[in-house]
Design a protein around this motif. Sequence first.
Motif, short mmCIF file in Angstrom:
data_model
loop_
_atom_site.label_atom_id
_atom_site.label_comp_id
_atom_site.label_asym_id
_atom_site.label_seq_id
_atom_site.Cartn_x
_atom_site.Cartn_y
_atom_site.Cartn_z
N LEU A 109 16.55 -7.28 -17.76
CA LEU A 109 17.03 -5.91 -18.40
C LEU A 109 16.18 -5.12 -19.18
CD1 LEU A 109 20.08 -7.97 -19.90
CD2 LEU A 109 20.19 -6.14 -17.98
N GLY A 110 14.96 -5.81 -19.54
CA GLY A 110 14.22 -5.10 -20.47
C GLY A 110 13.40 -4.09 -19.31
N VAL A 111 13.00 -4.68 -18.26
CA VAL A 111 12.24 -3.82 -17.10
C VAL A 111 13.18 -2.72 -16.82
CG1 VAL A 111 11.07 -3.88 -14.82
CG2 VAL A 111 10.52 -5.77 -16.52
N LEU A 112 14.33 -3.08 -16.55
CA LEU A 112 15.17 -2.04 -15.87
C LEU A 112 15.35 -0.90 -17.08
CD1 LEU A 112 17.38 -1.06 -13.87
CD2 LEU A 112 19.18 -2.26 -15.09
N ALA A 113 15.27 -1.38 -18.20
CA ALA A 113 15.59 -0.21 -19.32
C ALA A 113 14.39 0.68 -19.38
CB ALA A 113 15.71 -0.81 -20.68
N VAL A 114 13.03 0.12 -19.22
CA VAL A 114 11.90 0.89 -19.16
C VAL A 114 11.94 1.59 -18.00
CG1 VAL A 114 9.52 0.42 -18.79
CG2 VAL A 114 10.50 -0.81 -20.59
N LEU A 115 12.17 1.15 -16.81
CA LEU A 115 11.82 2.03 -15.71
C LEU A 115 13.08 3.21 -15.43
CD1 LEU A 115 11.62 -0.78 -12.88
CD2 LEU A 115 9.76 0.74 -13.87
N VAL A 116 14.44 2.57 -15.89
CA VAL A 116 15.46 3.77 -15.79
C VAL A 116 14.98 4.87 -17.21
CG1 VAL A 116 17.74 4.31 -16.56
CG2 VAL A 116 17.37 2.44 -15.26
N GLY A 117 14.44 4.47 -18.15
CA GLY A 117 13.86 5.57 -19.16
C GLY A 117 12.91 6.49 -18.73
N LEU A 118 11.99 5.76 -17.78
CA LEU A 118 10.95 6.50 -17.26
C LEU A 118 11.25 7.44 -16.37
CD1 LEU A 118 7.75 6.85 -17.37
CD2 LEU A 118 7.80 5.06 -15.56
N ALA A 119 12.33 7.20 -15.43
CA ALA A 119 12.99 7.91 -14.28
C ALA A 119 13.68 8.82 -14.92
CB ALA A 119 13.69 7.08 -13.67
N ILE A 206 4.73 9.44 -20.25
CA ILE A 206 4.75 7.74 -19.92
C ILE A 206 5.53 7.26 -21.35
CG2 ILE A 206 3.39 5.74 -19.68
CD1 ILE A 206 1.77 7.41 -17.83
N LEU A 207 4.57 7.67 -22.42
CA LEU A 207 5.29 7.02 -23.77
C LEU A 207 6.85 7.38 -23.91
CD1 LEU A 207 4.81 5.79 -26.51
CD2 LEU A 207 4.06 7.98 -27.31
N ASN A 208 7.20 8.36 -23.80
CA ASN A 208 8.43 8.86 -24.11
C ASN A 208 9.53 8.45 -23.08
OD1 ASN A 208 8.68 10.79 -26.66
ND2 ASN A 208 6.73 11.39 -25.57
N GLY A 209 9.24 8.22 -21.99
CA GLY A 209 9.91 7.63 -20.87
C GLY A 209 10.27 6.09 -21.00
N THR A 210 9.07 5.55 -21.00
CA THR A 210 9.17 3.83 -21.31
C THR A 210 9.72 3.53 -22.40
OG1 THR A 210 6.84 3.92 -21.89
CG2 THR A 210 6.93 3.60 -19.73
N THR A 211 9.60 4.10 -23.44
CA THR A 211 10.32 3.89 -24.87
C THR A 211 11.41 4.49 -25.23
OG1 THR A 211 8.85 5.39 -26.12
CG2 THR A 211 7.78 3.32 -25.80
N ARG A 212 12.40 5.30 -23.97
CA ARG A 212 13.39 5.98 -24.53
C ARG A 212 14.60 5.01 -25.20
NH1 ARG A 212 16.36 10.39 -22.62
NH2 ARG A 212 14.69 11.21 -21.55
N TYR A 213 14.63 4.09 -24.64
CA TYR A 213 15.83 2.94 -24.84
C TYR A 213 15.76 2.17 -25.99
CZ TYR A 213 18.34 4.97 -20.96
OH TYR A 213 18.60 6.07 -19.66
N PHE A 214 14.23 2.39 -26.61
CA PHE A 214 13.87 1.40 -27.78
C PHE A 214 13.32 2.39 -29.04
CE2 PHE A 214 12.90 -0.89 -23.65
CZ PHE A 214 13.48 -1.91 -23.79
N ARG A 215 13.67 3.64 -28.70
CA ARG A 215 13.13 4.78 -29.83
C ARG A 215 13.83 4.40 -31.27
NH1 ARG A 215 16.44 7.47 -26.17
NH2 ARG A 215 18.15 8.84 -27.03
N TRP A 216 14.83 3.64 -31.18
CA TRP A 216 15.65 3.37 -32.62
C TRP A 216 14.89 2.42 -33.38
CZ3 TRP A 216 17.06 -1.68 -32.73
CH2 TRP A 216 17.19 -2.49 -31.53
N ILE A 217 14.12 1.63 -32.71
CA ILE A 217 13.23 0.62 -33.37
C ILE A 217 12.18 1.27 -34.32
CG2 ILE A 217 11.63 -1.34 -33.16
CD1 ILE A 217 12.92 -1.85 -30.50
N PRO A 218 12.04 1.18 -35.45
CA PRO A 218 11.17 2.02 -36.45
C PRO A 218 9.73 1.82 -35.90
CG PRO A 218 12.89 0.57 -37.85
CD PRO A 218 12.96 0.17 -36.38
N PHE A 219 9.24 0.83 -35.41
CA PHE A 219 7.96 0.81 -34.97
C PHE A 219 7.67 1.55 -33.64
CE2 PHE A 219 4.71 -1.34 -32.21
CZ PHE A 219 3.53 -1.15 -32.94
N VAL A 220 8.41 1.57 -32.92
CA VAL A 220 8.62 2.24 -31.71
C VAL A 220 8.47 3.82 -32.24
CG1 VAL A 220 9.47 2.83 -29.29
CG2 VAL A 220 9.31 0.60 -30.25
N HIS A 221 9.59 4.13 -32.87
CA HIS A 221 9.79 5.43 -33.20
C HIS A 221 8.65 5.96 -33.98
CE1 HIS A 221 11.70 9.07 -34.89
NE2 HIS A 221 11.30 8.76 -36.10
#
Length: 350
Positions: A109-119, A206-221
């Motif tokens: 699921l994590g890999v899928l979230a990263v790949l979909v966000g990047l796409a 690359i940064l904004n795509g791979t972290t798209r679905y994790f941007r709500w995390i304070p560190f990632v933001h």
Amino acid sequence: MTATLSTLLLSSVLLAAALGGPWLLRRAAPALAMIPRVAAIVVTLSALLWIAALVALGPLVAWMSSGPAWLPKQAAEVCSRCLSAASPFGESAMTLGIPAIVPLALPALGVLAVLVGLAREVVLLRRSQAAFGSELRAASDSITLLGSSARVTRGAALQAFSLPQQHGGIVLSRGTLAALSPGELSAVLAHEQAHLDQRHHLIMAILNGTTRYFRWIPFVHAVRESVPHYLEIAADQAAKQATGTTALASALLKLGEPMSPVLREVAPGGAGTGTGAEADAAGLRVSGSRLPEHAVLHAAGSERIRHLIGAPRPPASAALAAAAGAYAFMLAAVIAAVNLPYLFAVLSGC
């Protein structure tokens, strides 16, 4: 150390980083700004490592599960042998009442979230940049300035920014040409060319795509917020080496004046104008088409002058930057420690 204790420890470390990471990045920023290109890459990797460590909790928890009951009997036996062969802990002190396939699905699921966000990021950027590039070509002239190719818009607003080469490259306005001296103009061109040469737009995508679905995390933001600043400082360093500090600092002051309209007066009748802060907040628009903020890298920014003149950094900054690097290394080690046993078990036939 048992699987239970390892899971609790990793969860605590990830939670601490998620909440305390923004503070650490702010405190380490003065030292990181001394090596901005390295900082941008390392900070980006630290966000990806955090995500990878988060999904590594799944394989770790699988060692405590009660077995893959959802699988057919023969497949369940194979999976059980692989789990036993992979586990470095032997029998865990705790057994969870969930099938092993549930936590093992977390990495997928994590890999899928990263790949979909990047796409999604790639599709969004291609569409918006193509639309913007078309409007830009109609509203600007292609010329050569001091040996550099650039597009010059027809407005009086102060504009100096860059897009990927195929969508416009370096863009200036007639107002900018009138406001800057030859030395300042050379510094701005060197700054924008550094963005293109060092592939800063690609790093941001690359940064904004791979972290798209994790941007709500304070560190990632916080990582997503800090990397553009390091890329701007890296471009400043390149321009400083090419043209000197004085010309670049003077250009940054002119382009970074609080009330200077920048960036959005591009297409006749369709874009409007706004201050730098407004343009940053709303993104760049041309005839109603919105260009994401991170798709544009621009020279304006008087706050970066202190980095140009070598302002002293707080003594603790270097230590905190080293601590951030050590944390990233630790996460990489944890990810390897969790996933390598699974890899070896599968390669050896369990």
